[in-house]
Design an enzyme around this catalytic site. Structure first.
Site, PDB file in Angstrom:
ATOM      1  N   GLY A  75       0.857  -1.162   0.000  1.00 51.67           N
ATOM      2  CA  GLY A  75       0.065   0.011   0.109  1.00 51.67           C
ATOM      3  C   GLY A  75       0.815   1.424  -0.029  1.00 51.67           C
ATOM      4  CD  GLN A  78       6.091  10.881   2.699  1.00 49.86           C
ATOM      5  OE1 GLN A  78       6.790  10.183   2.251  1.00 49.86           O
ATOM      6  NE2 GLN A  78       6.027  12.233   2.661  1.00 49.86           N
ATOM      7  N   GLY A  95       3.589  14.708  -3.644  1.00 52.41           N
ATOM      8  CA  GLY A  95       3.484  13.163  -3.869  1.00 52.41           C
ATOM      9  C   GLY A  95       3.057  12.865  -5.397  1.00 52.41           C
ATOM     10  CD  GLU A  96       3.268  14.885 -11.224  1.00 53.84           C
ATOM     11  OE1 GLU A  96       2.744  14.662 -12.280  1.00 53.84           O
ATOM     12  OE2 GLU A  96       3.307  15.975 -10.834  1.00 53.84           O
TER      13      GLU A  96
END
Length: 304
Positions: A75, A78, A95-96
């Site tokens: 999963g 962060q 977070g791209e």
């Protein structure tokens, strides 16, 4: 495991709250805003758009696939950070890579921190968070610094405070943008390091920059070798063109050559040295604009 399950369930519960039109949260003062802003919430990937302020412009396909495989197994560890645009519509702040890898892994939702911000705040958050947390190449960092200065009207000193970096460090990155575009691309692709780029900045003519750049790649020159080559080229150029006086051709003492590097780091500029045969000399600090001159003046005055 129980705690993780409980947290995920909470995220899904808050996600349902966000899908209720009667609970559309547009500011931190709205009802239930405290339950949403700053919390981790499972958002549908299709409700999130890519941030146009993202400083990273290239993503390695292989590492994205590796991250996607990891996400399939364990999963998203962060959460990404998004800002709310409209009802059930969000935009990435940071977070791209995780966002892209999650789509590649076939996920439908992704854990997200939600923030409410205007365009300027989003730009600042995106650039600062990416500079601090992502493995950007030197040119991407330089472009991020330049964009913060241009679009938010920050001076180098203000930018230094904002990103927590020394002003001289910021100046060294910004100077890379003066290199020929081919050399900048080579740095982004990892053919040369930032150290090579900083050495090449001291070559005024772009064609000579490119000639040395090709030699660095062809002969696998180290940064030190490159610095020596640039120094030798500049010395020969001065001798053949007659642009340097006899005072400048005198060998620079070791204590000067070592010390001048500290001056260059402090002032964020190339320092020219002139030494006469009797041991006396001059340090010349260049400036590119009125603002740059005021910056140098402020640095000098701060030492009084």
């Amino acid at each position: 495991m129980a705690k993780a399950t409980k947290k995920q369930a909470l995220g899904r519960g808050l996600s349902a709250l966000l899908k209720d039109p009667e609970n559309d949260i547009k500011s931190v003062d709205d009802k239930n805003a405290d339950k949403v802003v700053g919390n981790i919430i499972e958002l549908e990937l299709e409700s999130i758009e890519v941030n146009p302020f993202q400083p990273r412009t290239s993503f390695n396909d292989e590492t994205l696939r590796e991250l996607a495989t990891s996400i399939k197994e364990i999963g998203v560890i962060q959460p990404i950070t998004v800002r709310k645009l409209d009802f059930n519509k969000y935009q990435l702040v940071s977070g791209e890579r995780r966002y892209r890898a999650s789509k590649l892994a076939g996920l439908e939702t992704i854990p997200s921190y939600i923030r409410i911000a205007n365009d300027q705040e989003s730009l600042t958050m995106a650039l600062v968070e990416n500079i601090q947390r992502q493995d950007l190449d030197p040119i991407e960092i330089a472009l991020s610094y330049q964009r913060l200065m241009d679009e938010i009207k920050l001076t180098q000193e203000q930018l230094s405070d904002r990103v927590g970096k020394k002003r001289s460090t910021i100046a060294n990155y910004l100077r890379l943008l003066k290199l020929d575009p081919i050399i900048q691309t080579g740095m982004r692709d990892g053919f040369i390091s930032m150290g090579h780029g900083r050495a090449l900045i001291n070559v005024d003519e772009q064609q000579k920059q490119l000639d040395i750049y090709e030699k660095i790649i062809g002969d696998s020159l180290s940064v030190r070798n490159t610095e020596e080559l640039v120094r030798s080229l500049n010395d020969k150029s001065g001798a053949t063109t007659g642009t340097k006086s006899s005072a400048t051709t005198t060998k620079v003492p070791e204590y000067v050559s070592k010390g001048v590097k500290e001056f260059a780091e402090y002032f964020g500029a190339k320092i020219d040295v002139k030494v006469s045969p009797n041991g006396k000399g001059k340090l010349i600090i260049p400036f590119s604009s009125e603002e740059d001159f005021k910056r140098l003046k402020k640095l000098v005055n701060s030492e009084k």
